[in-house]
Design an enzyme around this catalytic site. Sequence first.
Site, PDB file in Angstrom:
ATOM      1  N   LYS A  32       2.747 -24.733 -22.807  1.00 13.09           N
ATOM      2  CA  LYS A  32       2.917 -23.982 -21.553  1.00 13.09           C
ATOM      3  C   LYS A  32       4.367 -23.568 -21.312  1.00 13.09           C
ATOM      4  CE  LYS A  32       3.527 -27.720 -18.194  1.00 13.09           C
ATOM      5  NZ  LYS A  32       4.857 -27.344 -17.734  1.00 13.09           N
ATOM      6  N   THR A  33       5.321 -24.434 -21.671  1.00 14.06           N
ATOM      7  CA  THR A  33       6.731 -24.081 -21.448  1.00 14.06           C
ATOM      8  C   THR A  33       7.128 -22.886 -22.300  1.00 14.06           C
ATOM      9  OG1 THR A  33       7.213 -26.402 -20.945  1.00 14.06           O
ATOM     10  CG2 THR A  33       9.085 -24.977 -21.402  1.00 14.06           C
ATOM     11  N   ASP A 219       5.685 -23.290 -12.150  1.00 15.06           N
ATOM     12  CA  ASP A 219       5.270 -24.274 -13.148  1.00 15.06           C
ATOM     13  C   ASP A 219       4.645 -25.487 -12.451  1.00 15.06           C
ATOM     14  OD1 ASP A 219       4.972 -25.528 -15.589  1.00 15.06           O
ATOM     15  OD2 ASP A 219       7.064 -26.178 -15.735  1.00 15.06           O
ATOM     16  N   GLU A 220       3.853 -26.263 -13.180  1.00 13.69           N
ATOM     17  CA  GLU A 220       3.219 -27.488 -12.662  1.00 13.69           C
ATOM     18  C   GLU A 220       2.510 -27.221 -11.332  1.00 13.69           C
ATOM     19  OE1 GLU A 220       2.961 -29.998 -14.470  1.00 13.69           O
ATOM     20  OE2 GLU A 220       4.664 -30.093 -15.831  1.00 13.69           O
ATOM     21  N   GLN A 250      -4.620 -32.605 -14.874  1.00 12.13           N
ATOM     22  CA  GLN A 250      -3.412 -33.434 -14.824  1.00 12.13           C
ATOM     23  C   GLN A 250      -2.838 -33.541 -13.413  1.00 12.13           C
ATOM     24  OE1 GLN A 250      -0.704 -33.215 -18.356  1.00 12.13           O
ATOM     25  NE2 GLN A 250      -1.909 -31.408 -18.892  1.00 12.13           N
ATOM     26  N   ARG A 596      -0.549 -38.379 -24.077  1.00 11.50           N
ATOM     27  CA  ARG A 596       0.876 -38.537 -24.411  1.00 11.50           C
ATOM     28  C   ARG A 596       1.046 -38.856 -25.894  1.00 11.50           C
ATOM     29  NH1 ARG A 596       2.256 -35.452 -21.362  1.00 11.50           N
ATOM     30  NH2 ARG A 596       0.028 -35.245 -21.043  1.00 11.50           N
TER      31      ARG A 596
END
Length: 720
Positions: A32-33, A219-220, A250, A596
């Site tokens: 995504k980044t 973002d987020e 998330q 993770r």
Amino acid sequence: MIDLSILNENQKEAVLSDDQYLRIIAGAGSGKTRVLTMRIAHLIEDEDIRPYKILAITFTNKAANEMKERVLNMLEETGSSPWISTIHSLCVRILRQDIEVMGWPKNFTIMDADDQKSVVKEAYKEFDIDSQKFSYASTISYISNNKTAGINVEKAYELAGSYREDQVRAKVYEYYVNRQKSMFALDFDDLIITTVSLFAKYKDVLEKWQNRFEYILVDEFQDIDSVQYKLIRYLAGDYNSLYVVGDPDQTIYTWRGADVNIIMDFVKDFKGAKTIILNENYRSTDAILNGANSLIQNNRNRVKKDLFTQKKSDEKIVHYAASGDEYQASWIAAKIKELHQKGQSYNDFAILYRSNYLSRSLEKAMLDERIPYVIYGGIRFYERQEVKDALCYMRMAANSDDLALQRILNTPRRGIGNKTMDLISKTARETGQTMYEVLKNEDIFSGRTKNTINAFVSMVENWKQRALDPAVSIKELFEDILKESGYLAMLEENKENERIENIKELVDDAREFSETYPDSTLDEYLQLVSLYGDRDEVLSSDFVRLMTVHAAKGLEFDTVFVSDMNDGIFPNERAMSEGYRGVEEERRLAYVAFTRARNKLYITEAGGFSYLLQKGRVPSRFIKEIDKDTIEHVGVSAPKQEDTVFSHVLFDTPQKETFTQKLEKSNVKSFKKGDQVVHAKFGEGVVIKCANGVAEIAFPYPYGVKKIISGHPSLKKKGE
């Protein structure tokens, strides 16, 4: 033209789409980044959008800095940069420009968590409130919750009714708000709330900021709350483009106000919005990803997406069932040591747990095995005592606010006691001055105290003059303040070497700031660090990381252990009592934990009696939800002694034997006092007591006395 060859088809669409409203559902590890930064670069390079017309909002300084660096590396020289900042930094910039229309000065004070606590402590002293009964943290949380819910002091009193505890907190809330007004101070909640209020009341200010931007990227997005969403909607207006990136699976910060329905309902709120799903995972192996997918599919409130990966592996998720808490921790430590001996760095490992209290046995096991570890997410750099003290001295040179003065006036000790501080505070309230203005203007002291105060004021006034001198850098001023105040000498005298190193790091931080922004002021530096609560500290040494799952958000590791996967712990008891919504939040948290891991995932849980839960531990329901083709179950089932020893049961092998029956079948001899034994981990020991099938054994330092089930395979008599 930016290079699109590194993108998959969905990523490419997310970068190039020209829809006004876009919702990018970005699965874990889906890049995504990369998409977000390439989107910004595409707008500038290919669409010829002026960089200053682009606003990108993220939620940590670390993420904002990483995004800035990536974008600038992609762009040719543009002469200006897009606005990339945290939402709090954005609000500060808006308020510094326009808060005067609300009757506030542009140089208002920003309160951090420590400042908030100082004001609450003042209120406790004023009203004689017992901090043992009303913790500072709970009261600060009460104030924050009221503010974000739009509950003012009057409403708080009304809601408190005759309930004494809420009446006390409402009184502190009133004191807190009044102190803020008297100091022209805003806390972190206020920064956003005040900006939203500014936009709601002053249409011309709102239009100015709406016209400032054409493209807004967030973002987020799954972690925003209702107040932050209002701010974003105000900025978007009717004509600006809004591009949001997040993953409903998330959303793990509902306790902070995050609302999963905001990202879920985006397409309803913005008519014609387009959704693009990034569903290729570049992080985890297929077993880890498929296991996590099978878990999260049990949630009802989510956007359906089938994540896939090209990373194939024969390694399954390993679920280890231990007979007790210590055995679980010992197994994790032994497994890490084994893998380390095979060549893995300790930095490759992370141990994740649901709550901080669970680290105790894990830390003990790390020490037993001599494994270097660090608790990740401990005290942050800017929250350390010595750093806070040093910054408060700098604040004296800039604004001389009350909170800074209260912290450092007697640090190092200058013989100024509580009575003197009370007199200063009382005079300030009565005369409408700041506490520093009282020191400077009022002749209320005598003798030694008067001389001490006068010397302090003279010192601060000298710093203020030098702060205005463009020839004096922030670093030089900082070093002088630390020496002249006596603070550095105090640390040196007490041989506080670690704290001195932190002070040196802070001075270096000021130097870097001055070099990066040569025309900046001391006030601007202090504004930056007041917001910079998550400075990225890189550990150069080789450590295993221990942390909560919440702290692990956004991180990744080669090998991950998720401990204490027991019902009542993960998912926790509170969430289970809330019904399916609470369990869904916990399931999202487990999904974040599992994803993770890049190459290996271990899930562990412990049997026995839990004194926290006041019942026997059972495996987490989440373990049963993992696709059986992706997981391998290993470990033991502890024997059961009715009423006293609680059994630990793997879900497919119910245990009905009593402890005695189990011992009789095991062909393991019982031990007696004085027997010499050998343990696989603790070495040689002597039995000092044996009852109900549990032996108490004294082992050499550093292990000491351990209680071990007589039939445990790791234990045998010496010589056998």
